[in-house]
Design a protein around this motif. Structure first.
Motif, PDB file in Angstrom:
ATOM      1  N   GLN A 145       0.835  -1.196   0.000  1.00 32.26           N
ATOM      2  CA  GLN A 145       0.000   0.000   0.000  1.00 32.26           C
ATOM      3  C   GLN A 145       0.875   1.254   0.000  1.00 32.26           C
ATOM      4  O   GLN A 145       1.776   1.389   0.816  1.00 32.26           O
ATOM      5  N   GLY A 146       0.590   2.153  -0.963  1.00 27.83           N
ATOM      6  CA  GLY A 146       1.288   3.432  -0.971  1.00 27.83           C
ATOM      7  C   GLY A 146       2.669   3.393  -1.576  1.00 27.83           C
ATOM      8  O   GLY A 146       3.349   4.392  -1.605  1.00 27.83           O
ATOM      9  N   ARG A 147       3.110   2.210  -2.049  1.00 26.30           N
ATOM     10  CA  ARG A 147       4.445   2.139  -2.638  1.00 26.30           C
ATOM     11  C   ARG A 147       4.309   1.682  -4.078  1.00 26.30           C
ATOM     12  O   ARG A 147       3.442   0.892  -4.425  1.00 26.30           O
ATOM     13  N   SER A 148       5.204   2.145  -4.920  1.00 30.71           N
ATOM     14  CA  SER A 148       5.178   1.720  -6.314  1.00 30.71           C
ATOM     15  C   SER A 148       6.202   0.623  -6.513  1.00 30.71           C
ATOM     16  O   SER A 148       7.209   0.573  -5.826  1.00 30.71           O
ATOM     17  N   ALA A 149       5.898  -0.272  -7.465  1.00 33.72           N
ATOM     18  CA  ALA A 149       6.832  -1.347  -7.776  1.00 33.72           C
ATOM     19  C   ALA A 149       7.864  -0.854  -8.770  1.00 33.72           C
ATOM     20  O   ALA A 149       7.648   0.070  -9.522  1.00 33.72           O
ATOM     21  N   ALA A 150       9.007  -1.488  -8.793  1.00 31.23           N
ATOM     22  CA  ALA A 150      10.062  -1.141  -9.735  1.00 31.23           C
ATOM     23  C   ALA A 150      10.439  -2.381 -10.526  1.00 31.23           C
ATOM     24  O   ALA A 150      10.301  -3.487 -10.059  1.00 31.23           O
ATOM     25  N   VAL A 151      10.923  -2.169 -11.725  1.00 27.28           N
ATOM     26  CA  VAL A 151      11.342  -3.277 -12.571  1.00 27.28           C
ATOM     27  C   VAL A 151      12.857  -3.334 -12.585  1.00 27.28           C
ATOM     28  O   VAL A 151      13.523  -2.323 -12.689  1.00 27.28           O
ATOM     29  N   ALA A 152      13.389  -4.531 -12.481  1.00 30.35           N
ATOM     30  CA  ALA A 152      14.834  -4.693 -12.506  1.00 30.35           C
ATOM     31  C   ALA A 152      15.388  -4.238 -13.847  1.00 30.35           C
ATOM     32  O   ALA A 152      14.751  -4.380 -14.880  1.00 30.35           O
ATOM     33  N   SER A 153      16.595  -3.713 -13.841  1.00 31.38           N
ATOM     34  CA  SER A 153      17.223  -3.327 -15.087  1.00 31.38           C
ATOM     35  C   SER A 153      17.630  -4.578 -15.850  1.00 31.38           C
ATOM     36  O   SER A 153      17.811  -5.639 -15.267  1.00 31.38           O
ATOM     37  N   PRO A 154      17.789  -4.487 -17.199  1.00 32.53           N
ATOM     38  CA  PRO A 154      18.165  -5.657 -17.967  1.00 32.53           C
ATOM     39  C   PRO A 154      19.443  -6.311 -17.476  1.00 32.53           C
ATOM     40  O   PRO A 154      19.584  -7.524 -17.519  1.00 32.53           O
ATOM     41  N   ALA A 155      20.397  -5.506 -16.977  1.00 32.05           N
ATOM     42  CA  ALA A 155      21.662  -6.063 -16.523  1.00 32.05           C
ATOM     43  C   ALA A 155      21.500  -6.960 -15.303  1.00 32.05           C
ATOM     44  O   ALA A 155      22.363  -7.752 -14.975  1.00 32.05           O
ATOM     45  N   ALA A 156      20.351  -6.811 -14.593  1.00 31.12           N
ATOM     46  CA  ALA A 156      20.152  -7.581 -13.369  1.00 31.12           C
ATOM     47  C   ALA A 156      19.680  -9.003 -13.652  1.00 31.12           C
ATOM     48  O   ALA A 156      19.659  -9.834 -12.773  1.00 31.12           O
ATOM     49  N   GLY A 157      19.267  -9.276 -14.899  1.00 35.90           N
ATOM     50  CA  GLY A 157      18.750 -10.593 -15.235  1.00 35.90           C
ATOM     51  C   GLY A 157      19.852 -11.570 -15.593  1.00 35.90           C
ATOM     52  O   GLY A 157      21.045 -11.297 -15.479  1.00 35.90           O
ATOM     53  N   ARG A 158      19.439 -12.748 -16.060  1.00 33.81           N
ATOM     54  CA  ARG A 158      20.378 -13.787 -16.462  1.00 33.81           C
ATOM     55  C   ARG A 158      20.470 -13.834 -17.978  1.00 33.81           C
ATOM     56  O   ARG A 158      19.590 -13.392 -18.687  1.00 33.81           O
ATOM     57  N   ARG A 159      21.555 -14.410 -18.460  1.00 27.51           N
ATOM     58  CA  ARG A 159      21.764 -14.587 -19.881  1.00 27.51           C
ATOM     59  C   ARG A 159      21.675 -16.063 -20.229  1.00 27.51           C
ATOM     60  O   ARG A 159      21.930 -16.925 -19.381  1.00 27.51           O
ATOM     61  N   PRO A 160      21.342 -16.398 -21.482  1.00 28.95           N
ATOM     62  CA  PRO A 160      21.239 -17.800 -21.866  1.00 28.95           C
ATOM     63  C   PRO A 160      22.503 -18.603 -21.596  1.00 28.95           C
ATOM     64  O   PRO A 160      22.425 -19.800 -21.290  1.00 28.95           O
ATOM     65  N   ALA A 161      23.665 -17.950 -21.687  1.00 27.49           N
ATOM     66  CA  ALA A 161      24.917 -18.665 -21.424  1.00 27.49           C
ATOM     67  C   ALA A 161      24.967 -19.193 -19.997  1.00 27.49           C
ATOM     68  O   ALA A 161      25.616 -20.214 -19.722  1.00 27.49           O
ATOM     69  N   ASP A 162      24.267 -18.516 -19.078  1.00 32.65           N
ATOM     70  CA  ASP A 162      24.224 -18.979 -17.691  1.00 32.65           C
ATOM     71  C   ASP A 162      23.514 -20.319 -17.569  1.00 32.65           C
ATOM     72  O   ASP A 162      23.680 -21.030 -16.579  1.00 32.65           O
ATOM     73  N   LEU A 163      22.691 -20.648 -18.572  1.00 33.98           N
ATOM     74  CA  LEU A 163      21.979 -21.920 -18.580  1.00 33.98           C
ATOM     75  C   LEU A 163      22.733 -22.988 -19.358  1.00 33.98           C
ATOM     76  O   LEU A 163      22.241 -24.104 -19.531  1.00 33.98           O
ATOM     77  N   GLY A 164      23.916 -22.628 -19.865  1.00 33.48           N
ATOM     78  CA  GLY A 164      24.697 -23.570 -20.647  1.00 33.48           C
ATOM     79  C   GLY A 164      24.340 -23.590 -22.120  1.00 33.48           C
ATOM     80  O   GLY A 164      24.732 -24.511 -22.836  1.00 33.48           O
ATOM     81  N   LEU A 165      23.602 -22.581 -22.594  1.00 31.42           N
ATOM     82  CA  LEU A 165      23.200 -22.529 -23.994  1.00 31.42           C
ATOM     83  C   LEU A 165      24.281 -21.868 -24.840  1.00 31.42           C
ATOM     84  O   LEU A 165      24.943 -20.925 -24.401  1.00 31.42           O
ATOM     85  N   THR A 166      24.454 -22.349 -26.062  1.00 28.18           N
ATOM     86  CA  THR A 166      25.371 -21.727 -27.007  1.00 28.18           C
ATOM     87  C   THR A 166      24.732 -20.443 -27.554  1.00 28.18           C
ATOM     88  O   THR A 166      23.519 -20.244 -27.430  1.00 28.18           O
ATOM     89  N   PRO A 167      25.539 -19.571 -28.170  1.00 23.87           N
ATOM     90  CA  PRO A 167      24.957 -18.352 -28.747  1.00 23.87           C
ATOM     91  C   PRO A 167      23.840 -18.642 -29.741  1.00 23.87           C
ATOM     92  O   PRO A 167      22.833 -17.946 -29.773  1.00 23.87           O
ATOM     93  N   ARG A 168      23.990 -19.684 -30.569  1.00 22.76           N
ATOM     94  CA  ARG A 168      22.960 -19.974 -31.558  1.00 22.76           C
ATOM     95  C   ARG A 168      21.712 -20.560 -30.893  1.00 22.76           C
ATOM     96  O   ARG A 168      20.584 -20.276 -31.300  1.00 22.76           O
ATOM     97  N   GLN A 169      21.881 -21.367 -29.874  1.00 23.62           N
ATOM     98  CA  GLN A 169      20.722 -21.852 -29.121  1.00 23.62           C
ATOM     99  C   GLN A 169      19.985 -20.699 -28.465  1.00 23.62           C
ATOM    100  O   GLN A 169      18.748 -20.684 -28.405  1.00 23.62           O
ATOM    101  N   ALA A 170      20.728 -19.699 -27.985  1.00 26.71           N
ATOM    102  CA  ALA A 170      20.105 -18.508 -27.402  1.00 26.71           C
ATOM    103  C   ALA A 170      19.294 -17.755 -28.454  1.00 26.71           C
ATOM    104  O   ALA A 170      18.193 -17.259 -28.178  1.00 26.71           O
ATOM    105  N   ASP A 171      19.826 -17.667 -29.697  1.00 28.97           N
ATOM    106  CA  ASP A 171      19.086 -17.018 -30.776  1.00 28.97           C
ATOM    107  C   ASP A 171      17.775 -17.747 -31.053  1.00 28.97           C
ATOM    108  O   ASP A 171      16.725 -17.124 -31.228  1.00 28.97           O
ATOM    109  N   VAL A 172      17.842 -19.076 -31.097  1.00 25.83           N
ATOM    110  CA  VAL A 172      16.637 -19.874 -31.348  1.00 25.83           C
ATOM    111  C   VAL A 172      15.629 -19.664 -30.216  1.00 25.83           C
ATOM    112  O   VAL A 172      14.437 -19.499 -30.455  1.00 25.83           O
TER     113      VAL A 172
END
Length: 245
Positions: A145-172
């Motif tokens: 109540q009375g507070r607004s939510a904020a969205v994490a910046s893109p840099a705060a998320g994970r990348r496909p490589a963190d899941l063990g995916l290759t660059p082309r698998q990430a594209d797919v």
């Protein structure tokens, strides 16, 4: 970049267009008050790079418009912006091929952050869509109540490589999240259909899911975001895929 806004409220369209303006240099926004007008615009001007669509539209509904967009313009990613943000509604639009959902009840801060995340090749989903009672790393928890939510910046998320995916698998994976069919993914990435299917199986296993809708949810939960697709690797990827089978 060209973004098509489909909403029957001119003030809302103008407000979103102003929010979008500083996010990408040289951004061009198209506005339509109905799905019918939107399809006329696409026929006149060619394909957009992103579509933001409301659900409560006159004439052809937003969900029907989304389904037609996925059928006639499968190359264009679509994000829904709606005042109906219950889990069933969000799941319905994801099943229809949307790659994200932004509630209209969001504050301008949250909406701006969500749009920034989407334009940075991330996924934004409201916390209400997740079965677990915890917020996604990609989005903030529902505001107190009375507070607004904020969205994490893109840099705060994970990348496909963190899941063990290759660059082309990430594209797919990124194109799969946009609702693009295997043939279009193969054409866009210069890959054979069998290689696209092999990469799709690999990315679904990495996310521990079995469907595209589940993949969108998992990507949103992780705050997954993507780099620009790598070019010129289709042939080598085909060789790698065939040698691994």
């Amino acid at each position: 970049m060209r973004i098509l806004l489909i909403d029957d409220h001119p003030l809302f369209r103008e407000g979103v267009a102003l929010l979008l303006k500083p996010l990408v240099e040289g951004l061009e926004t198209w506005e339509a008050g109905s799905c019918e007008a939107a399809f006329e615009l696409l026929a006149q001007r060619g394909s957009a790079d992103l579509v933001l669509i409301d659900l409560g539209l006159p004439g052809l509904s937003g969900l029907e418009g989304l389904q037609r967009l996925r059928l006639e313009h499968p190359e264009v990613p679509v994000v829904v912006m709606s005042s109906s943000d219950d889990k069933d509604t969000v799941m319905a639009v994801l099943d229809a091929g949307a790659m994200g959902f932004i509630p209209k009840s969001s504050t301008s801060q949250v909406m701006l952050g969500a749009l920034r995340l989407i334009l940075a090749k991330g996924i934004y989903l409201p916390p209400s869509v997740f079965l677990a009672a915890r917020a996604s790393p990609a989005v903030a928890a529902a505001p107190a109540q009375g507070r607004s939510a904020a969205v994490a910046s893109p840099a705060a998320g994970r990348r496909p490589a963190d899941l063990g995916l290759t660059p082309r698998q990430a594209d797919v994976l990124h194109l799969l999240l946009q609702g693009k069919p295997a043939k279009l993914i193969g054409r866009q990435l210069n890959l054979s259909l069998s290689t696209v299917k092999a990469h799709t199986s690999a990315v679904l296993r990495a996310l521990n899911v079995t469907t595209r809708t589940q993949a969108v949810l998992a990507a949103g939960r992780m705050g997954l975001h993507f780099e620009e697709p790598a070019a010129g690797q289709g042939a080598s990827d085909d060789c790698m895929a065939s040698s691994s089978r």
